[in-house]
Motif scaffolding. Structure first.
Motif, PDB file in Angstrom:
ATOM      1  N   LYS A 197       0.813  -1.222   0.000  1.00  0.00           N
ATOM      2  CA  LYS A 197       0.000   0.000   0.000  1.00  0.00           C
ATOM      3  C   LYS A 197       0.849   1.276   0.000  1.00  0.00           C
ATOM      4  N   TYR A 198       1.973   1.265  -0.722  1.00  0.00           N
ATOM      5  CA  TYR A 198       2.766   2.488  -0.866  1.00  0.00           C
ATOM      6  C   TYR A 198       1.980   3.566  -1.629  1.00  0.00           C
ATOM      7  N   ILE A 199       1.188   3.126  -2.609  1.00  0.00           N
ATOM      8  CA  ILE A 199       0.432   4.089  -3.421  1.00  0.00           C
ATOM      9  C   ILE A 199      -0.624   4.790  -2.556  1.00  0.00           C
ATOM     10  N   GLU A 200      -1.415   4.011  -1.795  1.00  0.00           N
ATOM     11  CA  GLU A 200      -2.461   4.586  -0.963  1.00  0.00           C
ATOM     12  C   GLU A 200      -1.890   5.518   0.110  1.00  0.00           C
ATOM     13  N   ASN A 201      -0.705   5.167   0.626  1.00  0.00           N
ATOM     14  CA  ASN A 201      -0.101   5.963   1.696  1.00  0.00           C
ATOM     15  C   ASN A 201       0.820   7.067   1.163  1.00  0.00           C
ATOM     16  N   GLN A 202       0.865   7.219  -0.149  1.00  0.00           N
ATOM     17  CA  GLN A 202       1.698   8.254  -0.782  1.00  0.00           C
ATOM     18  C   GLN A 202       3.184   8.128  -0.402  1.00  0.00           C
ATOM     19  N   PHE A 204       5.813   7.495  -2.010  1.00  0.00           N
ATOM     20  CA  PHE A 204       6.227   7.415  -3.420  1.00  0.00           C
ATOM     21  C   PHE A 204       7.687   6.995  -3.568  1.00  0.00           C
ATOM     22  N   ARG A 205       8.568   7.445  -2.675  1.00  0.00           N
ATOM     23  CA  ARG A 205       9.990   7.096  -2.844  1.00  0.00           C
ATOM     24  C   ARG A 205      10.214   5.592  -2.675  1.00  0.00           C
ATOM     25  N   ALA A 206       9.654   4.990  -1.618  1.00  0.00           N
ATOM     26  CA  ALA A 206       9.801   3.541  -1.415  1.00  0.00           C
ATOM     27  C   ALA A 206       9.149   2.771  -2.555  1.00  0.00           C
ATOM     28  N   ALA A 266      14.070  13.373  -4.984  1.00  0.00           N
ATOM     29  CA  ALA A 266      13.168  14.414  -4.473  1.00  0.00           C
ATOM     30  C   ALA A 266      13.059  15.612  -5.405  1.00  0.00           C
ATOM     31  N   LYS A 267      13.113  15.385  -6.701  1.00  0.00           N
ATOM     32  CA  LYS A 267      12.963  16.469  -7.663  1.00  0.00           C
ATOM     33  C   LYS A 267      11.535  16.581  -8.177  1.00  0.00           C
ATOM     34  N   THR A 268      10.724  15.559  -7.884  1.00  0.00           N
ATOM     35  CA  THR A 268       9.321  15.602  -8.299  1.00  0.00           C
ATOM     36  C   THR A 268       8.509  14.726  -7.364  1.00  0.00           C
ATOM     37  N   ILE A 269       7.239  15.047  -7.218  1.00  0.00           N
ATOM     38  CA  ILE A 269       6.333  14.274  -6.380  1.00  0.00           C
ATOM     39  C   ILE A 269       5.183  13.802  -7.255  1.00  0.00           C
ATOM     40  N   PRO A 270       5.077  12.493  -7.489  1.00  0.00           N
ATOM     41  CA  PRO A 270       4.024  11.985  -8.378  1.00  0.00           C
ATOM     42  C   PRO A 270       2.688  11.904  -7.657  1.00  0.00           C
ATOM     43  N   SER A 271       1.628  11.946  -8.433  1.00  0.00           N
ATOM     44  CA  SER A 271       0.291  11.779  -7.870  1.00  0.00           C
ATOM     45  C   SER A 271      -0.012  10.297  -7.687  1.00  0.00           C
ATOM     46  N   GLN A 272      -1.081  10.036  -6.954  1.00  0.00           N
ATOM     47  CA  GLN A 272      -1.484   8.644  -6.731  1.00  0.00           C
ATOM     48  C   GLN A 272      -1.912   7.990  -8.044  1.00  0.00           C
ATOM     49  N   GLU A 273      -2.560   8.755  -8.911  1.00  0.00           N
ATOM     50  CA  GLU A 273      -2.991   8.218 -10.203  1.00  0.00           C
ATOM     51  C   GLU A 273      -1.793   7.855 -11.063  1.00  0.00           C
ATOM     52  N   MET A 275       1.262   7.039 -10.011  1.00  0.00           N
ATOM     53  CA  MET A 275       1.916   5.849  -9.441  1.00  0.00           C
ATOM     54  C   MET A 275       1.159   4.581  -9.834  1.00  0.00           C
ATOM     55  N   THR A 276      -0.190   4.668  -9.808  1.00  0.00           N
ATOM     56  CA  THR A 276      -0.996   3.500 -10.214  1.00  0.00           C
ATOM     57  C   THR A 276      -0.775   3.189 -11.683  1.00  0.00           C
ATOM     58  N   LYS A 277      -0.717   4.227 -12.521  1.00  0.00           N
ATOM     59  CA  LYS A 277      -0.504   4.035 -13.952  1.00  0.00           C
ATOM     60  C   LYS A 277       0.860   3.384 -14.203  1.00  0.00           C
ATOM     61  N   ASP A 278       1.923   3.852 -13.528  1.00  0.00           N
ATOM     62  CA  ASP A 278       3.264   3.261 -13.725  1.00  0.00           C
ATOM     63  C   ASP A 278       3.294   1.799 -13.285  1.00  0.00           C
ATOM     64  N   PHE A 279       2.619   1.474 -12.196  1.00  0.00           N
ATOM     65  CA  PHE A 279       2.564   0.083 -11.733  1.00  0.00           C
ATOM     66  C   PHE A 279       1.883  -0.801 -12.770  1.00  0.00           C
ATOM     67  N   ASP A 280       0.747  -0.349 -13.286  1.00  0.00           N
ATOM     68  CA  ASP A 280       0.014  -1.153 -14.271  1.00  0.00           C
ATOM     69  C   ASP A 280       0.824  -1.332 -15.548  1.00  0.00           C
ATOM     70  N   GLU A 281       1.525  -0.289 -15.967  1.00  0.00           N
ATOM     71  CA  GLU A 281       2.310  -0.399 -17.203  1.00  0.00           C
ATOM     72  C   GLU A 281       3.487  -1.362 -17.033  1.00  0.00           C
ATOM     73  N   ILE A 282       4.134  -1.358 -15.875  1.00  0.00           N
ATOM     74  CA  ILE A 282       5.224  -2.329 -15.643  1.00  0.00           C
ATOM     75  C   ILE A 282       4.658  -3.740 -15.618  1.00  0.00           C
ATOM     76  N   ARG A 283       3.504  -3.937 -15.003  1.00  0.00           N
ATOM     77  CA  ARG A 283       2.909  -5.275 -14.966  1.00  0.00           C
ATOM     78  C   ARG A 283       2.541  -5.741 -16.373  1.00  0.00           C
ATOM     79  N   ASP A 284       1.998  -4.849 -17.195  1.00  0.00           N
ATOM     80  CA  ASP A 284       1.664  -5.219 -18.573  1.00  0.00           C
ATOM     81  C   ASP A 284       2.934  -5.520 -19.371  1.00  0.00           C
ATOM     82  N   PHE A 285       3.983  -4.733 -19.122  1.00  0.00           N
ATOM     83  CA  PHE A 285       5.268  -4.987 -19.800  1.00  0.00           C
ATOM     84  C   PHE A 285       5.798  -6.379 -19.458  1.00  0.00           C
TER      85      PHE A 285
END
Length: 315
Positions: A197-202, A204-206, A266-273, A275-285
């Motif tokens: 639940k890193y995405i839900e808890n924001q 993002f770095r971990a 720490a040069k950018t802070i991604p949104s929850q959406e 992070m979810t999109k990047d996770f799904d794309e890696i899984r599809d890859f």
């Protein structure tokens, strides 16, 4: 009493005292001339022990090495020690039984030495006959099998074990490193990451650190690219130069890895959406990679690409 009579009486007294209160050691050899292999007996006897301990060479080590021991028996009681050694010699010549040192209590005694002559009684020209003439026996296949079956079976067993070990190493390694297995294991790792639940808890770095580590290990195993040791820029160049990964998958890895580096530093802070999109794309890859790798393998073997990804687990 005259001096001479006193001297005789004193000598008699000394002799009587010696005989009455000291040990008597004697030895005997029944034969001094032997034929080859003939058995002789050598005896040592000690009287008037009065329970004292006897120290002498151990059993079968009393005589020199030329003397083959047949029997070496020891009998000891309170007042007597008897050692009887039966031996034979199988070489011609003269052999000596040396003085043998015997310790009785605190005193040391020595036996007298002996010399034994061994002669060959066979005369030149004597005919030596076997007790029974040699008999020739013809062996059939069953006889040879009975003689050598143990060696044959052991050899076959060793060969079977070697073949089994080679098969386990070859096929086991192939099975563990197959594209489908690598894909399924990586999908399991991604599923574990999602449960944290890193995405839900924001966190993002971990999230990006673990996502990129899982992807690096996967690329290393699936495509034989050293992604686990290359920096992001070097990895992107390597993928583009080798063409090991399709352009679609290269684009996914490049975008997410570049974004992950920005997040880690720490040069950018991604949104929850995002992070979810990047996770799904890696899984599809990861899922697509199996078909790509196996299709490339089939093309190299000139086999039609008729297989699908039915052996990949769905998460």
């Amino acid at each position: 009493m005259p001096y001479r009579s006193f001297k005789i009486l004193f000598s008699f007294f000394i002799l009587f005292f010696s005989l009455g209160f000291s040990q008597t050691l004697s030895s005997n050899l029944d034969k001094t001339t032997l034929a080859l292999g003939e058995v002789a007996v050598y005896k040592i006897q000690i009287l008037d022990l009065d329970g004292k301990d006897v120290q002498i060479a151990p059993r079968n080590e009393l005589l020199p090495f030329h003397f083959e021991m047949v029997n070496d028996s020891i009998a000891k009681q309170k007042d007597i020690y008897l050692r009887s050694v039966k031996f034979a010699i199988f070489q011609e010549g003269k052999f000596k039984i040396p003085e043998i040192e015997v310790k009785v209590g605190g005193k040391i005694f020595k036996t007298i030495p002996y010399e034994v002559e061994v002669i060959n009684t066979a005369k030149k020209g004597d005919q030596i006959n076997d007790i029974m003439k040699n008999k020739e026996v013809e062996l059939n296949v069953k006889d040879y099998w009975d003689l050598y079956k143990f060696y044959v079976l052991v050899t076959l067993l060793i060969i079977a074990i070697i073949i089994l070990i080679i098969g386990i190493i070859k096929w086991g390694r192939k099975s563990k490193s197959s594209p489908a297995v690598t894909t399924n294991e990586t999908l399991k790792d991604l599923d574990k990451l999602k449960k944290k639940k890193y995405i839900e808890n924001q966190n993002f770095r971990a999230f990006y650190v673990e996502l990129m580590d899982i992807t690096r290990r996967f690329i290393t195993r699936q495509y034989q690219i050293p992604a686990d040791v290359l920096l992001t820029d070097d990895l992107i160049d390597y993928m583009k130069n080798t063409n090991a990964i399709s352009q679609e998958n290269e684009k996914v890895v490049e975008d997410i890895f570049l974004r992950g580096d920005l997040v880690k530093f720490a040069k950018t802070i991604p949104s929850q959406e995002l992070m979810t999109k990047d996770f799904d794309e890696i899984r599809d890859f990861v899922r697509r990679s199996t078909k790509d790798v196996e299709a490339e393998h089939l093309r190299s073997m000139n086999i039609p690409e008729s297989q699908d990804n039915s052996n990949i687990r769905k998460f």
